[in-house]
Design a protein around this motif. Structure first.
Motif, PDB file in Angstrom:
ATOM      1  N   ILE A 140       0.861  -1.218   0.000  1.00 26.82           N
ATOM      2  CA  ILE A 140       0.000   0.000   0.000  1.00 26.82           C
ATOM      3  C   ILE A 140       0.873   1.235   0.000  1.00 26.82           C
ATOM      4  O   ILE A 140       0.614   2.209  -0.718  1.00 26.82           O
ATOM      5  N   ASN A 141       1.925   1.243   0.807  1.00 28.78           N
ATOM      6  CA  ASN A 141       2.827   2.399   0.843  1.00 28.78           C
ATOM      7  C   ASN A 141       3.492   2.624  -0.491  1.00 28.78           C
ATOM      8  O   ASN A 141       3.641   3.755  -0.954  1.00 28.78           O
ATOM      9  N   GLU A 142       3.937   1.530  -1.130  1.00 26.94           N
ATOM     10  CA  GLU A 142       4.563   1.645  -2.457  1.00 26.94           C
ATOM     11  C   GLU A 142       3.582   2.181  -3.482  1.00 26.94           C
ATOM     12  O   GLU A 142       3.896   3.037  -4.304  1.00 26.94           O
ATOM     13  N   ALA A 143       2.330   1.705  -3.401  1.00 28.18           N
ATOM     14  CA  ALA A 143       1.298   2.166  -4.340  1.00 28.18           C
ATOM     15  C   ALA A 143       1.004   3.661  -4.093  1.00 28.18           C
ATOM     16  O   ALA A 143       0.798   4.429  -5.018  1.00 28.18           O
ATOM     17  N   GLY A 144       0.999   4.045  -2.806  1.00 30.05           N
ATOM     18  CA  GLY A 144       0.749   5.458  -2.470  1.00 30.05           C
ATOM     19  C   GLY A 144       1.883   6.354  -2.945  1.00 30.05           C
ATOM     20  O   GLY A 144       1.667   7.460  -3.392  1.00 30.05           O
ATOM     21  N   GLU A 145       3.149   5.876  -2.850  1.00 25.49           N
ATOM     22  CA  GLU A 145       4.299   6.676  -3.263  1.00 25.49           C
ATOM     23  C   GLU A 145       4.333   6.830  -4.774  1.00 25.49           C
ATOM     24  O   GLU A 145       4.706   7.873  -5.293  1.00 25.49           O
ATOM     25  N   GLU A 146       3.949   5.804  -5.488  1.00 27.34           N
ATOM     26  CA  GLU A 146       3.944   5.861  -6.938  1.00 27.34           C
ATOM     27  C   GLU A 146       2.905   6.865  -7.434  1.00 27.34           C
ATOM     28  O   GLU A 146       3.071   7.497  -8.470  1.00 27.34           O
ATOM     29  N   ARG A 147       1.894   7.037  -6.726  1.00 27.50           N
ATOM     30  CA  ARG A 147       0.827   7.944  -7.093  1.00 27.50           C
ATOM     31  C   ARG A 147       1.312   9.339  -6.981  1.00 27.50           C
ATOM     32  O   ARG A 147       1.221  10.262  -7.569  1.00 27.50           O
TER      33      ARG A 147
END
Length: 154
Positions: free
Chosen positions: A147-154
């Protein structure tokens, strides 16, 4: 000739007493009547002139009042127009602000829903890939990282 003179004088006295007196009285009455009529006509003319002046002044005042009313109506109309425009601008600004807030809220909601879906899908994929080899604690850790990785990519 003396008789004719006496008759003429008697006739003259009778005419003076019976004809000339009433004739003069009638002429005096006629003169008084005409004089009164002239005075009345003069008073009527003066009254008519006075009334004409008053009517003219009233008409002038009425025109001035009408002009003042029109000018006041113009001022009031301009003021109302300005107020309506200002109200419309402030209402439009309020609507824009409200729409922006709603957009931000919907965006945050959509991101949260997407994170939840990603988390659910990640759990499903991870569980199939790992085939239950990881503990529940490890799974939660992997989900949080994902989730953190997905949030950072956004």
């Amino acid at each position: 000739m003396i008789v004719q003179l006496i008759i003429f004088l008697v006739l003259l006295a009778l005419l003076g007493k019976f004809a000339w007196g009433p004739f003069m009285n009638m002429m005096k009455e006629r003169e008084d009547y005409i004089s009164n009529e002239i005075d009345t006509a003069e008073k009527s003319r003066e009254e008519a002139q006075r009334m004409q002046r008053e009517a003219s002044e009233e008409l002038k005042q009425t025109r001035q009042d009408a002009q003042n009313i029109i000018e006041e109506a113009r001022k009031t109309g301009a003021q109302q127009e300005k107020t309506i425009i200002e109200t419309a601008k402030s209402e439009a600004e309020r609507m824009k602000k409200s729409a922006r807030q709603e957009i931000v809220q919907e965006k945050e909601k959509a991101v949260q829903e997407l994170k939840d879906q990603v988390a659910t899908m990640s759990v499903m994929i991870a569980s199939k890939v790992i085939e239950k080899e990881l503990s529940e604690r490890d799974q939660e850790k992997l989900i949080a990282e994902y989730i953190n990785e997905a949030g950072e990519e956004r």
